[in-house]
Write an enzyme that holds these catalytic residues in place. Structure first.
Site, mmCIF file in Angstrom:
data_model
loop_
_atom_site.group_PDB
_atom_site.id
_atom_site.type_symbol
_atom_site.label_atom_id
_atom_site.label_comp_id
_atom_site.label_asym_id
_atom_site.label_seq_id
_atom_site.Cartn_x
_atom_site.Cartn_y
_atom_site.Cartn_z
ATOM 1 C CG HIS A 181 8.570 -0.775 -8.793
ATOM 2 N ND1 HIS A 181 7.534 -1.652 -8.993
ATOM 3 C CD2 HIS A 181 9.292 -1.275 -7.771
ATOM 4 C CE1 HIS A 181 7.623 -2.652 -8.118
ATOM 5 N NE2 HIS A 181 8.697 -2.440 -7.366
ATOM 6 C CG HIS A 197 9.827 0.698 -1.805
ATOM 7 N ND1 HIS A 197 9.506 -0.176 -0.803
ATOM 8 C CD2 HIS A 197 9.786 -0.021 -2.958
ATOM 9 C CE1 HIS A 197 9.290 -1.387 -1.311
ATOM 10 N NE2 HIS A 197 9.450 -1.306 -2.611
ATOM 11 C CE LYS A 242 4.795 -3.533 -0.832
ATOM 12 N NZ LYS A 242 5.663 -2.909 -1.830
#
Length: 314
Positions: A181, A197, A242
């Site tokens: 993730h 990230h 995003k």
């Protein structure tokens, strides 16, 4: 001699919903001191303007969550140069990059971990545990009673935090992990980018034309520059937008694992948020638990170029 500067690209992980909460936080000086020590120990950190160059280009517009319609304010990639020879020559980076193709992109699809992938996970942990960054992080966690001094047990703890598979969608099998993730990114319901990230994954996906940088989003106080300033930015990945995300840039995998692991272990609450000053930046580090593993983790910029210091001296 090149000066090592902040080197942080922070892409705000939420819009402005966290601003009120941020104003109630105070700087955690103990963690600030520790994380600055880790910053100085991060000899594998890539240097802005030397090891990589970014091109921030235009300011991105507002895009609502779930929308696939976005105006592109950046005709060129974000990364105009990355020293790939250096990336590939550093063990922690090369081990890290081998993990990026080990996952199903969509949530709801059960992960199948091969023997080779298990070996790659372990080699990555072995590599980062040899760095001074992770040795210092381990020492700190032992001193706080959060980790065992035995290195094998600490490695097992890290594996559980980052590589343990769990359900992100309840209707599926084990379809996610903290590492996937945070560092790789996922697609939810084939329509929404979640996680993602990490700057290395951003660069590699952009290079392979799976990711399209749409432009920066920045406040009037933190306009971006080409070296190490702060960007809020927007991108699409495999056609899914995003609107805003978050990541460090230039930092090593061990530095990010160290910071997020420490924040994860200092609290048992589902969500832990700490405010810290690292180099010239004041940031929040946010970690959300998924049982005994990381659910997500990201930095959120509060100020850069020591603006928070200047504000307190006026």
């Amino acid at each position: 001699m090149a000066v090592k500067t902040c080197g942080v690209l922070v892409l705000l992980a939420v819009f402005f919903t966290g601003l009120n909460a941020s104003s109630r936080l105070t700087v955690n000086q103990e963690l600030s001191n520790l994380f600055n020590e880790l910053w100085r120990l991060d000899v594998n950190c890539m240097k802005p303007g030397i090891d990589y160059t970014i091109s921030v280009q235009g300011r991105a517009g507002f895009v609502s969550s779930g929308s696939h319609v976005v105006q592109d304010h950046a005709s060129q990639p974000l990364f105009s140069y990355v020293n790939e020879s250096k990336l590939n020559s550093m063990t922690t980076f090369s081990c890290f990059m081998k993990l990026l193709d080990n996952y199903e992109r969509s949530t709801g699809v059960t992960e199948r971990v091969t023997t080779e992938e298990l070996t790659e996970n372990n080699l990555f942990l072995d590599a980062i545990l040899e760095t001074e960054v992770m040795k210092r992080a381990h020492q700190y966690l032992v001193s706080k009673g959060q980790s065992n001094s035995d290195l094998r047990q600490f490695k097992s703890q890290l594996y559980l935090i980052w590589f343990h598979l769990y359900h992100r969608e309840r209707t599926a099998g084990f379809d996610s992990s903290g590492f996937e993730h945070v560092f790789v990114g996922e697609m939810k319901s084939a329509s929404e980018v979640i996680g993602f990230h990490n700057w290395i994954q951003f660069y590699l996906q952009e290079k392979n034309r799976h990711l399209d940088y749409k432009g920066y989003k920045a406040s009037v106080h933190d306009l971006p520059d080409q070296d190490n300033h702060v960007l809020n930015l927007q991108f699409s990945w495999h056609g899914m937008v995003k609107p805003v995300s978050s990541a460090f840039i230039g930092t090593s995998p061990e530095f990010e694992i160290a910071l997020f692991t420490i924040v994860f272990l200092i609290n048992t609450e589902r969500t832990t948020t700490v405010m810290v000053n690292i180099d010239q930046c004041q940031i929040e580090l946010v970690v959300i638990r998924h049982g005994r593993s990381v659910g997500t983790a990201y930095p959120k910029l509060l100020s850069s170029n020591d603006r928070h210091v200047r504000q307190h001296t006026h």
